[in-house]
Design a protein around this motif. Structure first.
Motif, short mmCIF file in Angstrom:
data_model
loop_
_atom_site.label_atom_id
_atom_site.label_comp_id
_atom_site.label_asym_id
_atom_site.label_seq_id
_atom_site.Cartn_x
_atom_site.Cartn_y
_atom_site.Cartn_z
N LEU A 1 -0.42 -4.14 -0.86
CA LEU A 1 -1.55 -4.84 -0.26
C LEU A 1 -2.87 -4.47 -0.97
O LEU A 1 -3.75 -5.32 -1.13
CB LEU A 1 -1.65 -4.53 1.24
N THR A 2 -2.97 -3.22 -1.40
CA THR A 2 -4.17 -2.81 -2.15
C THR A 2 -4.25 -3.56 -3.48
O THR A 2 -5.31 -4.05 -3.87
CB THR A 2 -4.17 -1.27 -2.40
N VAL A 3 -3.09 -3.67 -4.15
CA VAL A 3 -3.05 -4.41 -5.42
C VAL A 3 -3.44 -5.87 -5.18
O VAL A 3 -4.26 -6.46 -5.90
CB VAL A 3 -1.64 -4.33 -6.07
N LEU B 1 -5.26 -7.10 -2.79
CA LEU B 1 -6.70 -7.16 -2.49
C LEU B 1 -7.53 -7.15 -3.78
O LEU B 1 -8.44 -7.96 -3.96
CB LEU B 1 -7.07 -5.97 -1.59
N VAL B 2 -7.19 -6.22 -4.68
CA VAL B 2 -7.96 -6.10 -5.92
C VAL B 2 -7.75 -7.32 -6.82
O VAL B 2 -8.71 -7.88 -7.36
CB VAL B 2 -7.58 -4.79 -6.67
N GLY C 1 -9.43 -10.38 -5.24
CA GLY C 1 -10.88 -10.21 -5.31
C GLY C 1 -11.40 -10.42 -6.73
O GLY C 1 -12.42 -11.06 -6.94
N ALA D 1 4.72 1.87 0.14
CA ALA D 1 4.87 0.71 -0.76
C ALA D 1 4.07 -0.49 -0.25
O ALA D 1 3.40 -1.18 -1.02
CB ALA D 1 6.35 0.33 -0.88
N VAL D 2 4.10 -0.69 1.08
CA VAL D 2 3.35 -1.80 1.66
C VAL D 2 1.84 -1.61 1.44
O VAL D 2 1.13 -2.53 1.01
CB VAL D 2 3.67 -1.93 3.18
N VAL D 3 1.35 -0.39 1.69
CA VAL D 3 -0.09 -0.12 1.52
C VAL D 3 -0.48 -0.35 0.06
O VAL D 3 -1.50 -0.99 -0.23
CB VAL D 3 -0.43 1.34 1.93
N PHE D 4 0.36 0.14 -0.85
CA PHE D 4 0.03 -0.01 -2.27
C PHE D 4 0.02 -1.49 -2.68
O PHE D 4 -0.92 -1.95 -3.33
CB PHE D 4 1.05 0.76 -3.12
#
Lengths: 149, 479
Positions: free
Chosen positions: A135-137, A139-140, A143, A130-133
């Motif tokens: 943080l990816t969201v 980032l996108v 950005g 959940a944390v990785v997801f």
């Protein structure tokens, strides 16, 4: 029945009839069916695929499951001509499986031990995912917003 | 052969296969005549609009993995398994903003490999190509296997013959028409898939009794209804990150970004993801009904086709057969085209023959499609493992590319060392979890490790990347 092989399982009375008819015929030496693979298995996700060797091209099989070694209260999980079946959704515990064809005797039972992964491991990994997801969201999204500016 | 319960006769199966094969090859030949230049052959002229764009995104993502693996997820991991599979839609939704950024930064780009080479340099590019080609090939094999398994289970056509036919048909029309043929056939295939799924859904809802399904599951397969089945809890984010990794890195999706017009890309990925979202839930649900319907499942990856076909009877089975054939073909052709593009552009043109003309590259691309098809056929022959075994082996590798790609597109400070270390560390730790815990943790751990490494290296060795370097043609003209 519309199609010759449409129904893959037989009703209980049908299977009993088949056994009765076969047992009334002159006895023909037939190989006793046996499961393929190991006799003792362990699963961490509660499912197992049982396969067995063919004893005759027209053989009909019955597979039973029990929670006791002596099959005191067995449950028939498959009856029919197929040579494999898939069992899933099992809670923790020890399960025994045996097999017979319409020629008679039961196979040697195999043992399946179900030991689900610990919930601690599951929730730790899910939390990490959940944390990785998230943080990816982030980032996108960040950005893209910066790009738009 | 373990399953003896065929739903339609081999003759009927062959009639459906022959009809669809002639249609796809004919359309491939017809559309292929438009592909006069290399841009036309590889990227459909870079002018694909919103409707075709959405259809190709949706059809390509409705693979055999959706129609066959989503039910397998439900059968093995229960309710959470069904939800876990549908999270793959987030890969497409999250890629939508990336699509816009990619098109803006690389207006004349060809492949995802181009991006890694220009952004991170040659060593990272070679590592990325190894991961991407391995993944593409594994996906191709899982599709070929699925075709053979499907035709065998439904129509009794021998696995080797069914698998060979579907590979041959897809190779043939991809060869004739390149991406024009792939996107054109995807459009028709997506319509057939959606119509077929609605028919199957309506039929299943009319036939099955929900109370009975719930009651049978509670008695016979109680863990499938459990909200705390450990393997399925892990599978939710694992599958989500696997899906994100697949879409972020694969040239299947990058080639569509380059093929679509500037305005269409972002919206096509958003719409494609939203349309795809309910498909695995619908496909997964029917697997839970298999016990109540008395259908024996010999292989978990066949539960979807078997239940659908049994529920619908012989006439309906032809619809099921068409849906599965279309979902397989729409992914196989995309994979053949995009993997061939990756090898043609990134290996043949960049490493072997830099001065190759368009005509020469077109010939090379065709030969690569043929070789890919042949090698996939050879590997598919022994029928190794289940679809999940084959596909999820590539999970940690693709998940390790998420952060190198996302930071490479948005962070000027992202650097080569971080990208390489992230991909290696993510792949290795993910593989360790694949073999020690199970596939449902491998992608998750791979993505997490890669993220930590990339962030750490970005902080330690910040780069100052010039975004203009990604527009290779303009940069070359300037030079």
């Amino acid at each position: 029945m519309t199609f010759p092989y449409r129904t893959s399982t037989l009703a209980g009375w049908q299977f009993s009839l088949v056994l009765l008819l076969v047992s009334s015929l002159p006895s023909v030496a037939q190989e006793r069916p046996a499961f393929r693979g190991q006799d003792k298995r362990t699963t961490h996700d509660g499912h197992v695929r049982l396969q067995w060797r063919s004893v005759a091209s027209d053989a009909v099989y019955e597979v039973q499951q029990s929670t006791t070694h002596d099959f005191k209260h067995p449950i028939t999980i498959y009856q029919g001509p197929d040579r494999a079946t898939f069992v899933s959704g099992l809670p923790n515990g020890v399960y025994y499986y045996r097999l017979r064809s319409n020629s008679g005797g039961w196979s040697e039972p195999i043992t399946l031990t179900v030991e689900h992964y610990s919930l601690q491991l599951a929730f730790t990994l899910a939390g990490l995912g959940a944390v990785v997801f998230l943080l990816t969201v982030a980032l996108v999204v960040k950005g893209t917003a910066k790009d738009a500016q | 052969m373990e399953h003896q319960s065929y739903i339609i006769s081999p003759e009927d199966g062959w009639i459906v296969i022959a009809g669809l094969s002639v249609l796809w090859i004919g359309l491939g030949y017809y559309w292929g005549r438009r592909a006069k230049s290399m841009d036309g052959y590889m990227l459909a002229g870079r002018r694909v609009g919103l409707a075709l764009g959405t259809a190709t995104v949706m059809a390509t993502w409705v693979t055999s993995n959706t129609t066959m693996l989503a039910p397998q997820f439900a059968l093995e991991l229960g309710i959470w398994g069904m939800i876990a599979y549908s999270t793959a839609a987030l890969g497409l939704l999250l890629f939508a903003p990336l699509a816009k950024r990619i098109r803006a930064l690389m207006p004349m780009g060809y492949t995802s490999g181009d991006f890694i080479r220009l952004r991170y340099g040659k060593p990272a590019w070679i590592l990325f190509l190894l991961i991407s080609i391995f993944y593409g090939f594994v996906w191709l094999i899982s599709m070929g296997m699925a075709g053979g398994i499907l035709m065998n289970a439904i129509a009794g056509i021998p696995y080797e013959i069914g698998m060979s036919v579907i590979l041959f048909v897809c190779v043939a029309y991809t060869l004739f028409g390149g991406l024009y043929a792939v996107i054109g056939t995807d459009y028709i295939q997506s319509l057939l898939i959606l119509i077929g799924i609605v028919i199957i859904g309506v039929a299943v809802f009319q036939i099955v009794d929900f109370n009975e399904i719930y009651s049978d599951l509670r008695t016979d397969k109680p863990m499938l209804l459990s909200a705390i089945l450990p393997a399925s809890i892990m599978a939710v984010f694992n599958n989500l990150l696997f899906g994100v990794g697949e879409v972020f890195h694969s040239n299947v999706w990058w080639s569509r970004v380059f093929a679509m017009s500037k305005k269409a890309g972002r919206r096509a990925y958003l719409l494609g993801g939203l349309i795809w979202l309910p498909v695995p839930v619908a496909a997964g649900f029917i697997a839970l009904a298999s016990g109540s319907l008395g259908i024996n499942i010999t292989r978990p990856d066949m539960v979807g086709p078997l239940v659908a076909a049994n529920v619908l009877g012989e006439a309906g089975t032809i619809v099921v057969f068409m849906v599965f054939f279309c979902s397989l073909a729409s992914s196989l052709d995309s994979l053949l085209a995009s993997t061939s593009d990756l090898i043609t552009q990134d290996i043949y043109k960049k490493m072997i023959k830099p001065d190759a003309s368009d005509g020469h590259l077109r010939k090379a691309s065709s030969r690569i499609v043929l070789v890919l098809g042949f090698v996939a056929w050879l590997v598919c022959l022994p029928r190794i493992g289940t679809l999940a075994d084959v596909l999820f082996f590539a999970g940690p590798l693709v998940a390790s590319t998420i952060w190198p790609i996302a930071t490479g597109l948005f962070w000027r400070k992202a650097n080569t060392r971080g990208a390489i270390a992230g991909m290696i560390a993510g792949s290795v730790t993910g593989m360790i979890f694949y073999f020690t815990v199970g596939w449902y943790s491998a992608s998750l751990v791979g993505a997490a490790t890669s993220m930590i490494v990339v962030v750490l290296f970005t902080h330690l060795y910040p780069a100052k990347f010039d975004w203009h370097k990604l527009d290779e043609k303009t940069a070359l003209t300037r030079a």
